[in-house]
Design an enzyme around this catalytic site. Structure first.
Site, PDB file in Angstrom:
ATOM      1  N   GLU A 129       3.707   6.116  -2.226  1.00 61.57           N
ATOM      2  CA  GLU A 129       4.923   6.912  -2.468  1.00 61.57           C
ATOM      3  C   GLU A 129       5.291   6.885  -3.952  1.00 61.57           C
ATOM      4  O   GLU A 129       5.763   7.884  -4.500  1.00 61.57           O
ATOM      5  CB  GLU A 129       6.095   6.403  -1.613  1.00 61.57           C
ATOM      6  CG  GLU A 129       5.878   6.475  -0.089  1.00 61.57           C
ATOM      7  CD  GLU A 129       5.663   7.896   0.451  1.00 61.57           C
ATOM      8  OE1 GLU A 129       6.040   8.870  -0.225  1.00 61.57           O
ATOM      9  OE2 GLU A 129       5.091   8.025   1.553  1.00 61.57           O
ATOM     10  N   SER A 154       0.833  -1.209   0.000  1.00 63.42           N
ATOM     11  CA  SER A 154       0.000   0.000   0.000  1.00 63.42           C
ATOM     12  C   SER A 154       0.865   1.255   0.000  1.00 63.42           C
ATOM     13  O   SER A 154       0.696   2.152  -0.834  1.00 63.42           O
ATOM     14  CB  SER A 154      -0.933  -0.004   1.215  1.00 63.42           C
ATOM     15  OG  SER A 154      -0.177   0.115   2.414  1.00 63.42           O
ATOM     16  N   ASP A 155       1.818   1.316   0.938  1.00 66.14           N
ATOM     17  CA  ASP A 155       2.555   2.584   1.069  1.00 66.14           C
ATOM     18  C   ASP A 155       3.570   2.778  -0.057  1.00 66.14           C
ATOM     19  O   ASP A 155       3.846   3.910  -0.451  1.00 66.14           O
ATOM     20  CB  ASP A 155       3.201   2.751   2.452  1.00 66.14           C
ATOM     21  CG  ASP A 155       4.141   1.645   2.831  1.00 66.14           C
ATOM     22  OD1 ASP A 155       4.327   0.701   2.041  1.00 66.14           O
ATOM     23  OD2 ASP A 155       4.697   1.717   3.938  1.00 66.14           O
ATOM     24  N   CYS A 156       4.122   1.684  -0.581  1.00 64.91           N
ATOM     25  CA  CYS A 156       5.036   1.836  -1.714  1.00 64.91           C
ATOM     26  C   CYS A 156       4.244   2.353  -2.917  1.00 64.91           C
ATOM     27  O   CYS A 156       4.759   3.142  -3.723  1.00 64.91           O
ATOM     28  CB  CYS A 156       5.714   0.515  -2.052  1.00 64.91           C
ATOM     29  SG  CYS A 156       6.694  -0.108  -0.679  1.00 64.91           S
ATOM     30  N   THR A 157       2.987   1.937  -3.024  1.00 64.27           N
ATOM     31  CA  THR A 157       2.147   2.439  -4.107  1.00 64.27           C
ATOM     32  C   THR A 157       1.847   3.923  -3.885  1.00 64.27           C
ATOM     33  O   THR A 157       1.910   4.723  -4.823  1.00 64.27           O
ATOM     34  CB  THR A 157       0.849   1.607  -4.196  1.00 64.27           C
ATOM     35  OG1 THR A 157       1.232   0.232  -4.313  1.00 64.27           O
ATOM     36  CG2 THR A 157      -0.004   2.014  -5.375  1.00 64.27           C
TER      37      THR A 157
END
Ligand code: LAN
Length: 661
Positions: A402, A397-400
């Protein structure tokens, strides 16, 4: 079998002193020099010590060719990480554990170290002083059993039949956090088949070394729940004892084993095939490789495909060769490096660097779901960004979030920006990952109840059974959505609007009374508070909102007299702010980023910036510092590039706000 894996040696560039007098420009030049030919930044991702002896022991035991460089690299690394008490810790800064010390002893011996080697004397002395290897935690028990160094009767039952449960069952493995799930998958397959290496003179010698009584005389069943006090970070839950009893009784009934093993094998193949044999992380990579070796042998195509990706995880530094926590940090590092660079007044001069980075971001977005994703308990993938690269393929989720932010920041700076449809896919993936709580977990929706945590028998790691909501993941997703909304105000508007307001509520509810957020993936409250503040701002809070004022007060209360911030890793385990003995560049940058974004400017911010400027090296790099990353509360991990782009981001924001600074 393939040749010895070639080790990646990616030294930081030790550039000559720069001529720039300006620290920001110097830092930017250093960072730009570290960009790889593929446009990405990636760095040393060591620190989680146990991975290295585990890999070294298994690779050597499986007969993977280990040339002299690799062998001496592993040995050097283990020597460099020995604690003063003669043992080795779970991570490079922690007290010694039986787990890491036994793994180290086994690795040393199978790599050829003899009993009179000072390192072997050290490991053995520590193991004997701590009751022998019987009390190694679950993962160690199973791992040693595969090497024929622990009896399977002493391993708590890891029944592969769990994979045959109806999907709706509350204990179904599909509900477990993906990292724990895939490790359990491989372990239950190894367990179900009782795979073990043949007994050799060396194996028998190691057995006689690591136990205080002869191997054959140990009452193995009584060791199942035994965990050395040095390793019991997480209490052994009562429920897991009951489960062990029930499953232990089940083990004696011949039932569905054959079918269950067909099922686990199928899932293992799916994981290997959809990740190009990289696998989601270093533990299941090693375990799946062992399954391939036991099932089909060292000459098989399956094993060779695994062996071809061993080097992806290896990293060499002046301290030797270690195993990284992932196949690379490329996407995560690149997304942050881009955001830091575009926040500086120099961004316009960096177009070639940014264009290369854009190329990497574009080329590593995941374009499709994995085949049969539902059958294999995989969430959708299309549109997401992974932590490392597309071949690895597990979006987060967070890599997406960022990745989306970085891609949007580059839209007007490159000739061929990523098409709208692909950005939309990223947004849709983010929306599909939001939990009913309003928060975001890591790779998947939260699928299991917290009760599952009561079955966490790892002893070493906390919070591994469920993919919980995290303020950091929530913040990155909110920031990604907000950036998308700024660029395309009318597209997907109702869905984005609703998600942002629910995310805001989650962040507000997860803030601590003192204004901080607990950070689960970086050390610790400083990291969490940077994400908390940036998430709330992205969700529309005004800089002067009470929640943000509380966060500012929290950060200011921990500023050191030298102007910097420094938080010790024990904050993560003790769940309270523990200062480190010295300020650190990375935490100082996180605190400054939060303060500046909240509109706070005062001599305190200036003093923080002064700390960053003072501590920079002539090359434009900053000195390596104590460990700054963490997972599952107990295990730290090192993010090597954080000390390069976060200070640039902070100094860049400061000079954008006030061009005279
Ligand atoms: C990681 C690496 C990336 C990290 C971030 C994206 C930075 C974070 O914001 C969310 C969580 C995530 C994806 C993460 C989770 C735990 C990982 C996968 C690791 C820290 C790298 C290694 C670790 C993994 C669990 C190690 C193997 C050990 C087990 C307990 C299975």
């Amino acid at each position: 079998m393939t040749a010895s894996p070639t080790i990646c040696r990616k030294d930081r560039l030790r550039g000559s002193p720069r001529t720039h007098t300006d620290e920001l420009q110097r830092g930017i030049s250093f960072l730009a020099d570290c960009q790889g030919a593929d446009g990405s930044w990636k760095g040393d991702y060591g620190g989680s010590y146990f991975l290295t002896p585990m890999w070294a022991a298994a690779l050597a035991s499986m007969g993977v060719p280990i040339d002299d460089d690799l062998r001496s690299g592993f040995l050097k690394y283990m020597a460099s990480r020995r604690n003063p008490d003669g043992g080795w810790g779970l991570h490079t800064e922690s007290p010694s554990t039986l787990f890491s010390t036994v793994l180290t002893h086994v690795a040393l011996r199978v790599l050829g170290a003899r009993l009179d080697d000072p390192l072997v004397e050290s490991s053995l002395g520590w193991i004997r002083a701590h009751g022998g290897a019987v009390g190694i935690p679950l993962w160690g028990k199973l791992f040693l059993a595969t090497l024929n160094l622990y009896h399977y009767d002493g391993v708590p039952p890891l029944c592969p039949e769990l994979w045959l449960l109806p999907r709706a069952a509350p204990l179904h493995p599909g509900r477990i956090w993906c990292h724990a799930r895939v490790v359990l998958l491989a372990m239950s397959h190894l367990y179900g088949r009782r795979f073990r290496l043949p007994s050799t003179p060396l194996i028998r010698a190691i057995r006689s070394e690591i136990y205080s009584s002869p191997f054959e005389e140990i009452d193995w069943r009584r060791q199942r729940e035994r965990v050395s006090p040095t390793d019991a970070y997480v209490d052994q839950p009562g429920l897991s004892r009951v489960a062990n009893l029930v499953l232990g009784a089940y083990e004696r009934i011949p039932g569905f084993r054959r079918r269950a093993l067909t099922e686990t094998l199928d899932h293992i193949h799916h994981e290997d095939d959809t990740t190009d044999h990289i696998d989601i992380g270093p533990v299941n990579k090693l375990m799946n490789m062992m399954v391939a070796w036991f099932e089909e042998g060292p000459e098989s195509v399956w094993f060779a495909s695994h062996a071809g990706h061993i080097a992806d995880y290896l990293w060499e530094t002046d301290d030797g060769v270690h195993v990284n926590g992932y196949n690379s940090t490329a996407m995560w590092d690149t997304a942050f490096a881009v955001q830091a660079l575009v926040a500086t007044p120099q961004a316009a001069d960096l177009l070639p660097v940014l264009a290369r980075a854009h190329g990497f971001i574009e080329a590593n977005q995941v374009l499709d779901d994995v085949p049969d994703h539902e059958r294999y308990y995989r969430h959708r993938s299309r549109g997401g960004w992974p932590f490392s690269n597309r071949p690895h393929g597990w979006p987060i989720s967070d890599c997406t979030g960022e990745g989306l932010k970085a891609a949007l920041a580059l839209q007007d700076r490159v000739e061929e920006p990523i098409a709208y449809e692909r950005l939309r896919d990223a947004v849709e993936l983010i929306l599909s990952l939001q939990n009913p709580t309003g928060g975001w977990a890591t790779y998947e929706l939260t699928r299991g109840s917290r009760i599952l945590e009561k079955l966490n028998s790892s002893a070493l790691f906390s919070g591994i059974m469920v993919d919980y909501d995290y303020p950091e993941c929530t913040s990155s997703c909110l920031q990604g959505l907000a950036a998308f909304r700024r660029r395309y105000p009318t597209r997907l508007a109702p869905g984005v609007e609703l998600a942002v307001s629910r995310g805001r509520e989650y962040l507000l509810s997860s803030q601590n009374p003192d204004g901080s957020w607990y950070g689960s993936w970086g050390v610790c409250f400083t990291y969490g508070t940077w994400f908390g503040t940036w998430g709330l701002l992205a969700a529309g809070l005004e800089p002067g909102a009470p929640a943000l004022r509380r966060a500012v007060r929290f950060l200011l209360s921990h500023q050191n007299p030298d102007g910097g911030w420094g938080e010790h890793w024990t904050s993560c385990t003790e769940l309270r702010y523990v200062p480190s003995s010295e300020s650190q560049v990375v935490m100082t940058s996180w605190a400054l980023l939060a303060l500046m974004a909240c509109g706070f400017s005062s001599p305190d911010v200036e003093r923080g910036l002064g700390f960053l400027r003072r501590t920079q090296l002539p090359s434009g790099d900053w000195p390596r510092e104590p460990i700054e990353g963490v997972f599952n509360r107990t295990c730290m991990i090192h993010y090597d590039n954080y000390r390069n782009y976060f200070p640039i981001w902070a100094l860049g924001l400061a000079s954008e706000r006030n061009p005279s600074t």
